[in-house]
Scaffold this active site. Structure first.
Site, PDB file in Angstrom:
ATOM      1  N   LYS A 196      -5.187  -4.484   7.430  1.00  0.00           N
ATOM      2  CA  LYS A 196      -4.828  -3.148   6.988  1.00  0.00           C
ATOM      3  C   LYS A 196      -3.584  -3.185   6.103  1.00  0.00           C
ATOM      4  CE  LYS A 196      -3.304   1.363   8.762  1.00  0.00           C
ATOM      5  NZ  LYS A 196      -2.949   2.141   9.970  1.00  0.00           N
ATOM      6  N   VAL A 197      -3.621  -2.408   5.014  1.00  0.00           N
ATOM      7  CA  VAL A 197      -2.474  -2.311   4.111  1.00  0.00           C
ATOM      8  C   VAL A 197      -2.038  -0.851   4.065  1.00  0.00           C
ATOM      9  CG1 VAL A 197      -1.597  -2.709   1.776  1.00  0.00           C
ATOM     10  CG2 VAL A 197      -3.361  -4.221   2.724  1.00  0.00           C
ATOM     11  N   CYS A 198      -0.760  -0.596   4.376  1.00  0.00           N
ATOM     12  CA  CYS A 198      -0.235   0.771   4.376  1.00  0.00           C
ATOM     13  C   CYS A 198       0.420   1.071   3.037  1.00  0.00           C
ATOM     14  CB  CYS A 198       0.786   0.952   5.497  1.00  0.00           C
ATOM     15  SG  CYS A 198       0.071   0.808   7.140  1.00  0.00           S
ATOM     16  N   PHE A 199      -0.076   2.103   2.357  1.00  0.00           N
ATOM     17  CA  PHE A 199       0.453   2.487   1.057  1.00  0.00           C
ATOM     18  C   PHE A 199       1.335   3.722   1.179  1.00  0.00           C
ATOM     19  CE2 PHE A 199      -3.526   0.311  -0.016  1.00  0.00           C
ATOM     20  CZ  PHE A 199      -3.060  -0.597  -0.959  1.00  0.00           C
TER      21      PHE A 199
ATOM     22  N   ASN B  22       3.999  -3.712   6.507  1.00  0.00           N
ATOM     23  CA  ASN B  22       2.947  -2.840   5.983  1.00  0.00           C
ATOM     24  C   ASN B  22       1.659  -3.572   5.636  1.00  0.00           C
ATOM     25  OD1 ASN B  22       4.806  -0.837   6.251  1.00  0.00           O
ATOM     26  ND2 ASN B  22       4.858  -0.240   4.103  1.00  0.00           N
TER      27      ASN B  22
END
Length: 444
Positions: free
Chosen positions: A91-94, A85
């Site tokens: 990019k950071v996926c929350f 993630n």
């Protein structure tokens, strides 16, 4: 940006900067609170352990109605994906951007963002990949182990070693790089405010430089221990395994080379010690020039000496080394009725000419077996007021005398002592014997 947004961000920054959490730190330039830098110290007992992971957080004008933009910047120039993630492009996926009910809420804030990212840095990050719940075959189990192995290697190589080498201006081979000098500009027609803005834009912004140096010293023995353990499982030159979810440029590729990482770690440590020794030389020059920092430290020295003369609960002698206000020598007498009773411990406290922006570094010159004191004598402590030298001394003594500390691996900087202190009843007895022997030797 509305005043409400600015006030909200400023308050959140202030709250995080006052927290005692050793895992998180935030900073921004004074002229722009919308652009925040944050660092997360990798959680203990994970492959990210004690790594330094930095993030850029940009707040829009509609914050907190909408979430800020978060970008991971510890990616080795976009070449390393540290988590399913956390992509190599940053990019950071929350979780709140996924299922219904997990969307962003204005009740959340900067701290919740950082805690969410931190939760991704688990002992088994492979499980963050969608579909993990249904994958239980032997190949998948091997992938989990292989993924942890390469994250541990790259955490040390990229987030710790490369970062410290850049801060110290040295190459992997140990060559010292020339300092980067900004070109001189004619600023005669600029008013003071414009000059400040220009300085803000041209001077490198490295808010976590001193923090990472001090934490490196704390966790140095843990880094070496991690390398020793990893060498039992992989060999130098062994290629990283590619994970099923790694594709295109969004990967973590490379080869293991723990022998090289160990050499570079030791070189960083030697360089940090040399830097601290250089502070004494710079300090004497600063004193001769009657700088404000020298005057401040001299004044604090006199105040601290008087304070401890009146303090009957702690016996502490303090003097300046070579009359240099940048080098203090403390002699601490073990408190009666404790394991330190009768001990005589000499502690050196060294200051930079950039104090308090650069925090002092302490070292026990008298050997002491203690879970809060590294094998080389560096204590793990946190002052309540970083600009106040007395607060640093109190922090060292509190860490030394703490009777029933909570279990917190982030404060345990001596792996051998930690293993005994938090082990079995017999282990704790052995810890106390080793501590008492050290106390007895301090009087010889």
């Amino acid at each position: 940006m509305s005043n409400h947004s600015i006030i909200r961000i400023t308050r959140e920054l202030a709250d995080l900067q006052k927290t005692s959490d050793l895992s998180l730190a935030v900073a921004c330039r004074d002229v722009d609170v919308r652009n925040v830098r944050a660092i997360i110290i990798g959680p203990p007992e994970t492959p990210y352990e004690f790594g330094f992971f930095e993030f850029s957080i940009k707040f829009g004008r509609d914050y907190p109605a909408k979430a800020p933009t978060v970008l991971a910047t510890t990616t080795n120039g976009g070449r390393c994906r540290f988590n399913p993630n956390i992509y190599s492009q940053g990019k950071v996926c929350f979780t709140w951007r996924g299922e219904r009910g997990e969307e962003w809420s204005s009740a959340q804030g900067l701290e919740s963002i950082l805690i969410s990212i931190q939760s991704l840095m688990s002992s088994n990050p492979y499980e963050n990949e969608p579909g993990f719940e249904t994958a239980n075959d032997e190949i998948d189990k091997k992938n989990q182990k292989d993924y942890v192995a390469k994250i541990r290697h790259e955490t040390l190589r990229i987030s710790v070693i490369q970062r410290l080498e850049e801060y110290l201006g040295i190459t992997p081979s140990g060559e010292v790089l020339p300092p980067v000098l900004e070109p001189e500009e004619d600023r005669g027609d600029l008013d003071p405010h414009d000059k400040e803005l220009l300085d803000e834009s041209t001077v490198p912004f490295e808010p976590f430089k001193d923090l990472c140096k001090r934490r490196f010293i704390w966790y140095y023995d843990s880094y070496l221990l991690a390398i020793a353990k990893a060498k039992q499982d992989v060999t130098d030159g062994q290629q990283f395994s590619r994970m099923p979810f790694e594709c295109g440029g969004n990967v973590m590729e490379g080869r293991f080379n723990y022998t090289e990482l160990e050499r570079r770690l030791k070189l960083i440590r030697v360089t940090l010690d040399a830097e601290m020794n250089q502070w004494a030389v710079e300090g004497l020059s600063s004193k001769n020039k009657e700088s404000s920092v020298a005057a401040n430290l001299q004044r604090q020295y006199e105040q601290v000496v008087e304070s401890y003369k009146r303090n009957k609960s702690v016996t502490l002698d303090i003097e300046l080394v070579d009359k240099n206000p940048f080098v203090w020598a403390l002699t601490y007498f073990g408190r009666p009725m404790t394991n330190l009773d009768g001990g005589l411990f000499r502690i050196k406290l060294c200051f930079s000419t950039r104090f308090p922006e650069e925090q002092p570094r302490a070292k026990f010159e008298t050997a002491l077996f203690h879970h809060r004191i590294a094998a080389d004598g560096s204590p793990c402590y946190t002052p309540k007021r970083p600009e106040d030298v007395k607060s640093h001394i109190e922090g060292i003594i509190d860490a030394l005398e703490e009777e029933s500390p909570p279990y917190d691996p982030r404060t345990m900087v001596n792996p051998e002592a930690t293993k005994l202190y938090w082990g079995s009843v017999d282990d704790k007895k052995l810890y106390n014997r080793k501590l008492r022997r050290a106390v007895q030797r301090s009087m010889e």
